[in-house]
Design a protein around this motif. Structure first.
Motif, PDB file in Angstrom:
ATOM      1  N   THR A 232       0.805  -1.323   0.000  1.00  0.00           N
ATOM      2  CA  THR A 232      -0.093  -0.059   0.134  1.00  0.00           C
ATOM      3  C   THR A 232       0.850   1.158   0.033  1.00  0.00           C
ATOM      4  OG1 THR A 232      -0.070   0.112   2.456  1.00  0.00           O
ATOM      5  CG2 THR A 232      -1.470  -1.300   1.064  1.00  0.00           C
ATOM      6  N   GLN A 233       0.228   2.328  -0.349  1.00  0.00           N
ATOM      7  CA  GLN A 233       1.040   3.725  -0.226  1.00  0.00           C
ATOM      8  C   GLN A 233       1.452   3.928   1.141  1.00  0.00           C
ATOM      9  OE1 GLN A 233       1.922   5.470  -2.895  1.00  0.00           O
ATOM     10  NE2 GLN A 233       3.108   6.865  -1.414  1.00  0.00           N
ATOM     11  N   ARG A 238       6.601   4.360   4.556  1.00  0.00           N
ATOM     12  CA  ARG A 238       7.116   4.075   5.751  1.00  0.00           C
ATOM     13  C   ARG A 238       8.720   3.622   5.224  1.00  0.00           C
ATOM     14  NH1 ARG A 238       2.355   1.614   7.941  1.00  0.00           N
ATOM     15  NH2 ARG A 238       2.721  -0.349   6.886  1.00  0.00           N
ATOM     16  N   MET A 239       8.693   3.461   4.078  1.00  0.00           N
ATOM     17  CA  MET A 239      10.405   3.242   3.657  1.00  0.00           C
ATOM     18  C   MET A 239      11.159   4.282   3.297  1.00  0.00           C
ATOM     19  SD  MET A 239       9.151   0.197   0.651  1.00  0.00           S
ATOM     20  CE  MET A 239      10.869  -0.294   0.536  1.00  0.00           C
ATOM     21  N   GLY A 291       6.761   9.552  -3.457  1.00  0.00           N
ATOM     22  CA  GLY A 291       7.858   8.369  -3.696  1.00  0.00           C
ATOM     23  C   GLY A 291       8.902   9.256  -3.207  1.00  0.00           C
ATOM     24  N   TRP A 292      10.304   8.515  -3.348  1.00  0.00           N
ATOM     25  CA  TRP A 292      11.472   8.981  -3.058  1.00  0.00           C
ATOM     26  C   TRP A 292      12.493   9.473  -3.965  1.00  0.00           C
ATOM     27  CZ3 TRP A 292       9.841   4.134  -1.485  1.00  0.00           C
ATOM     28  CH2 TRP A 292      10.501   3.040  -2.347  1.00  0.00           C
TER      29      TRP A 292
END
Length: 376
Positions: A232-233, A238-239, A291-292
């Motif tokens: 999930t988003q 959390r990453m 996103g990262w």
């Protein structure tokens, strides 16, 4: 004795030559083969049970199946999209009757954004901007229903459309159409975006089945692409640290917003359209929560801002507004933006205009290394 006739290139030929040189510099700076990440993402299809980012993979699915997911299928598509996008920008710049618009496109290719455009070949935002320009063309010809359909499909290409091309489309239709018709044109994209975010990214077992198919591919399929569709988003967030990404993007966002606000002062863009324009330019900052890819989001901020400036230049030209002083504001902002790094992916770096780099580029181009499939 009459003087011999000297051939002089036409104004169109000169514009084309200058623009071709700018494009060539951008290509030299950032060109690389499409990455394994983009090739893996382009294998995502509706037929495979995926419910997000499936449009490109659905189109390519018959060719991918026929070729056993050959890298060449995805590379050809990626190069074709990039070439189409560059062609659209170049033709628009050559044909425009507003010189400042032509300078904007030339500057876009010469600045770090040009190299980054060629570097991110294969990424879905290139398809999104092609869809936006197609929808823009349709709106200008009164075919707003078709334009609305194109934008609704773009959300299924990649949901990042909600933060990139959809705000730009909203700006265009808000200025070109009556209010109710503009809302009707935007509504399908909003509904499509909501639906894409609500439904499961993929059917049960879809990622596992695709992983098995990709084992026979001639490129290293990226497992981290498939993992996106299994979480999930909230799990994705959390990453990484969204606030760190937001902190990186905030100065650039404020700079662009301030520059546009000053440029719009005392012009033809006022009221709600001014707010929509600044909002459309800076909307990609919200991708920090999605996103990262920090430097990619910075690039999209600059891309959206450039499209807004193109639109604004046309508005002021139509209203015969003198804008020389405000041009200087935008030039100063563009120079400041060069201090925001656009770091490349996968260990690549922008090529420098040095003899060593030029020799290496010529070697890679003549040996075939420049087009070779990625190894990781």
């Amino acid at each position: 004795m009459p003087r011999p006739h000297r051939w002089r290139p036409s104004p169109t030929a000169r514009r084309t030559g200058v623009l071709a040189a700018c494009v060539a510099l951008a290509a030299y700076t950032g060109f690389r083969p499409p990455s394994a990440w983009t090739a893996t993402l382009q294998s995502i299809s509706w037929q495979g049970g995926f419910h997000r980012r499936f449009v490109v993979g659905t189109v390519l699915h018959p060719f991918a199946e026929w070729s056993h997911y050959a890298y060449g299928v995805f590379a050809i598509w990626s190069y074709a999209v990039l070439a189409a996008l560059v062609a659209v920008l170049a033709v628009a710049a050559v044909r425009t009757r507003v010189p400042a618009r032509r300078m904007l496109v030339a500057a876009w290719f010469v600045l770090p954004t040009g190299g980054y455009l060629f570097h991110e070949v294969g990424y879905f935002e290139q398809v999104l901007f092609l869809a936006l320009f197609g929808a823009w063309w349709l709106v200008a010809r009164g075919r707003w229903v078709a334009a609305a359909a194109v934008m609704a499909v773009s959300v299924c290409v990649h949901e990042i459309a909600v933060l990139t091309v959809l705000p730009l489309f909203t700006l265009v239709v808000a200025r070109a159409l009556p209010a109710r018709r503009a809302l009707a044109a935007v509504a399908p994209s909003v509904l499509a975006g909501a639906l894409v975010l609500v439904v499961s990214p993929a059917a049960d077992g879809a990622t596992g089945r695709l992983a098995l198919r990709l084992r026979g591919a001639d490129f290293p399929a990226r497992s981290d692409v498939l993992e996106i569709f299994d979480r999930t988003q909230a799990q994705s967030m959390r990453m990484y640290a969204p606030l760190d990404v937001l902190l990186f993007l905030t100065p650039l966002t404020l700079l662009l917003a301030a520059a546009l606000a000053l440029a719009f002062a005392r012009g033809t863009v006022a009221g709600v359209h001014r707010l929509l324009a600044i909002g459309a330019a800076t909307a990609p900052v919200l991708a920090a929560f999605a996103g990262w890819d920090t430097h990619r989001w910075a690039f999209l901020l600059l891309a959206n801002s450039a499209v807004v400036v193109w639109w604004w230049l046309g508005q002021d030209a139509a209203g015969r507004v003198r804008t020389a002083a405000r041009y200087r504001v935008l030039v100063a902002a563009a120079l400041l933006c060069t201090h925001v790094p656009l770091a490349y992916f996968d260990g690549f770096a922008p090529r420098e205009l040095t003899g060593t780099e030029l020799r290496a580029f010529v070697h890679d181009a003549t040996s075939g290394d420049l087009l070779r499939a990625p190894r990781q």
